[in-house]
Design a protein around this motif. Structure first.
Motif, mmCIF file in Angstrom:
data_model
loop_
_atom_site.group_PDB
_atom_site.id
_atom_site.type_symbol
_atom_site.label_atom_id
_atom_site.label_comp_id
_atom_site.label_asym_id
_atom_site.label_seq_id
_atom_site.Cartn_x
_atom_site.Cartn_y
_atom_site.Cartn_z
ATOM 1 N N PHE A 68 0.827 -1.201 0.000
ATOM 2 C CA PHE A 68 0.000 0.000 0.000
ATOM 3 C C PHE A 68 0.865 1.256 0.000
ATOM 4 C CE2 PHE A 68 -2.215 3.442 2.117
ATOM 5 C CZ PHE A 68 -3.385 3.504 1.382
ATOM 6 N N GLU A 69 1.894 1.283 0.868
ATOM 7 C CA GLU A 69 2.758 2.461 0.949
ATOM 8 C C GLU A 69 3.557 2.673 -0.330
ATOM 9 O OE1 GLU A 69 4.903 1.676 4.566
ATOM 10 O OE2 GLU A 69 3.493 2.872 5.743
ATOM 11 N N ALA A 70 3.908 1.589 -1.025
ATOM 12 C CA ALA A 70 4.621 1.720 -2.294
ATOM 13 C C ALA A 70 3.704 2.311 -3.360
ATOM 14 C CB ALA A 70 5.154 0.360 -2.742
ATOM 15 N N GLU A 71 2.434 1.928 -3.324
ATOM 16 C CA GLU A 71 1.472 2.418 -4.315
ATOM 17 C C GLU A 71 0.920 3.795 -3.957
ATOM 18 O OE1 GLU A 71 -1.487 -0.651 -4.420
ATOM 19 O OE2 GLU A 71 -0.203 -2.027 -5.543
ATOM 20 N N GLN A 72 0.868 4.111 -2.674
ATOM 21 C CA GLN A 72 0.286 5.370 -2.198
ATOM 22 C C GLN A 72 1.245 6.039 -1.213
ATOM 23 O OE1 GLN A 72 -3.202 6.439 -2.496
ATOM 24 N NE2 GLN A 72 -3.707 4.837 -3.955
ATOM 25 N N PRO A 73 2.299 6.682 -1.680
ATOM 26 C CA PRO A 73 3.274 7.261 -0.756
ATOM 27 C C PRO A 73 2.688 8.376 0.120
ATOM 28 C CG PRO A 73 3.892 7.704 -3.041
ATOM 29 C CD PRO A 73 2.670 6.853 -3.069
ATOM 30 N N LYS A 74 1.715 9.122 -0.384
ATOM 31 C CA LYS A 74 1.085 10.200 0.386
ATOM 32 C C LYS A 74 -0.435 10.030 0.300
ATOM 33 C CE LYS A 74 4.854 13.420 -0.352
ATOM 34 N NZ LYS A 74 5.270 14.719 -0.838
ATOM 35 N N PRO A 75 -0.987 9.090 1.070
ATOM 36 C CA PRO A 75 -2.428 8.830 0.971
ATOM 37 C C PRO A 75 -3.267 9.959 1.566
ATOM 38 C CG PRO A 75 -1.487 7.535 2.740
ATOM 39 C CD PRO A 75 -0.347 8.235 2.047
ATOM 40 N N GLU A 76 -4.415 10.183 0.934
ATOM 41 C CA GLU A 76 -5.379 11.187 1.410
ATOM 42 C C GLU A 76 -6.777 10.597 1.314
ATOM 43 O OE1 GLU A 76 -4.973 14.888 -0.637
ATOM 44 O OE2 GLU A 76 -2.824 15.005 -0.291
ATOM 45 N N GLY A 77 -7.681 11.098 2.140
ATOM 46 C CA GLY A 77 -9.077 10.672 2.087
ATOM 47 C C GLY A 77 -9.252 9.199 2.440
ATOM 48 N N LYS A 132 -7.578 3.704 4.721
ATOM 49 C CA LYS A 132 -7.133 2.336 4.473
ATOM 50 C C LYS A 132 -5.766 2.102 5.104
ATOM 51 C CE LYS A 132 -6.224 -1.093 1.025
ATOM 52 N NZ LYS A 132 -7.070 -2.145 0.683
ATOM 53 N N ARG A 133 -4.861 3.093 4.992
ATOM 54 C CA ARG A 133 -3.541 2.956 5.597
ATOM 55 C C ARG A 133 -3.660 2.840 7.114
ATOM 56 N NH1 ARG A 133 1.301 6.716 6.921
ATOM 57 N NH2 ARG A 133 2.957 5.181 6.873
ATOM 58 N N LYS A 134 -4.512 3.657 7.705
ATOM 59 C CA LYS A 134 -4.729 3.599 9.151
ATOM 60 C C LYS A 134 -5.277 2.225 9.548
ATOM 61 C CE LYS A 134 -7.155 6.036 12.849
ATOM 62 N NZ LYS A 134 -6.149 6.102 13.838
ATOM 63 N N LEU A 172 -4.738 -0.647 7.966
ATOM 64 C CA LEU A 172 -3.637 -1.611 7.856
ATOM 65 C C LEU A 172 -2.688 -1.498 9.044
ATOM 66 C CD1 LEU A 172 -2.910 -1.279 4.028
ATOM 67 C CD2 LEU A 172 -3.869 -3.274 5.198
ATOM 68 N N GLU A 173 -2.390 -0.272 9.469
ATOM 69 C CA GLU A 173 -1.532 -0.071 10.634
ATOM 70 C C GLU A 173 -2.203 -0.605 11.899
ATOM 71 O OE1 GLU A 173 -0.970 4.136 10.351
ATOM 72 O OE2 GLU A 173 0.866 3.937 9.164
ATOM 73 N N GLU A 174 -3.501 -0.371 12.024
ATOM 74 C CA GLU A 174 -4.239 -0.856 13.192
ATOM 75 C C GLU A 174 -4.278 -2.386 13.219
ATOM 76 O OE1 GLU A 174 -6.191 -0.759 16.739
ATOM 77 O OE2 GLU A 174 -5.253 0.918 15.701
ATOM 78 N N ARG A 175 -4.382 -2.985 12.060
ATOM 79 C CA ARG A 175 -4.374 -4.454 11.973
ATOM 80 C C ARG A 175 -3.056 -5.008 12.520
ATOM 81 N NH1 ARG A 175 -6.128 -6.492 6.290
ATOM 82 N NH2 ARG A 175 -7.830 -5.150 6.938
ATOM 83 N N ILE A 176 -1.948 -4.388 12.139
ATOM 84 C CA ILE A 176 -0.636 -4.811 12.644
ATOM 85 C C ILE A 176 -0.571 -4.618 14.155
ATOM 86 C CG2 ILE A 176 1.833 -4.260 12.636
ATOM 87 C CD1 ILE A 176 1.473 -3.622 9.607
ATOM 88 N N GLY A 177 -1.070 -3.477 14.633
ATOM 89 C CA GLY A 177 -1.076 -3.207 16.070
ATOM 90 C C GLY A 177 -1.898 -4.229 16.849
ATOM 91 N N GLN A 178 -3.056 -4.612 16.313
ATOM 92 C CA GLN A 178 -3.904 -5.592 16.985
ATOM 93 C C GLN A 178 -3.255 -6.976 16.994
ATOM 94 O OE1 GLN A 178 -6.748 -5.199 18.730
ATOM 95 N NE2 GLN A 178 -6.422 -2.998 18.477
ATOM 96 N N LEU A 179 -2.592 -7.331 15.909
ATOM 97 C CA LEU A 179 -1.891 -8.617 15.871
ATOM 98 C C LEU A 179 -0.743 -8.653 16.874
ATOM 99 C CD1 LEU A 179 -1.891 -9.278 12.022
ATOM 100 C CD2 LEU A 179 -3.013 -10.673 13.764
ATOM 101 N N GLU A 180 -0.025 -7.534 17.006
ATOM 102 C CA GLU A 180 1.054 -7.462 17.997
ATOM 103 C C GLU A 180 0.502 -7.563 19.416
ATOM 104 O OE1 GLU A 180 2.861 -3.747 16.884
ATOM 105 O OE2 GLU A 180 4.241 -4.710 15.468
#
Length: 141
Positions: free
Chosen positions: A37-46, A51-53, A55-63
């Motif tokens: 996602f970060e490779a495809e969307q280096p500066k995500p908006e809207g 979606k980036r948030k 994905l980050e939350e998913r990683i946080g919940q798994l940790e």
């Protein structure tokens, strides 16, 4: 307690290994999805930022799940019924009784079963009070 402390330790250790492998696979997939996602969307908006948030939350919940996990042991389902002659019971740890033997009280048939390859422990049963009480008997030495 149904299992002695040495057996509980061994089972927990083996389940931890299996859980770690599964958890590692989920974590790797979540991190890979975020990297793509970060490779495809280096500066995500809207919506992309949401979606980036996510994905980050998913990683946080798994940790958090990996850190806070607690093994409470096996949950056994016990099903008792009268077959017209005697009371029988079956025990399952998966909810699927198709592989569980139907046992009568040990005093009636002298048959036993095994919990499985992981536990490596045999058991028999006794049925009391017209099927309302099923006693699981294990020889722990």
């Amino acid at each position: 307690e149904l299992f002695d402390s040495d057996l509980v330790k061994r089972i927990r250790k083996e389940r931890d290994v299996a859980r770690d492998e599964t958890q590692h696979a989920y974590m790797a997939e979540a991190r890979r999805a975020l990297a793509v996602f970060e490779a495809e969307q280096p500066k995500p908006e809207g919506e992309a930022a949401k979606k980036r948030k996510d994905l980050e939350e998913r990683i946080g919940q798994l940790e958090k799940l990996q850190k806070d996990r607690e093994d409470h042991g096996a949950l056994l389902d016990v099903l008792a019924w009268h077959d017209g002659t005697t009371w029988r019971a079956a025990i399952s740890s998966s909810g699927d009784f198709s592989e569980s033997p139907a046992l009568a009280s040990f005093a009636h048939e002298q048959k036993y079963a095994s919990f499985g390859d992981l536990e490596q422990m045999n058991y028999c049963i006794n049925v009391y009070d017209e099927g309302t009480v099923v006693s699981i008997v294990c020889d722990i030495s």
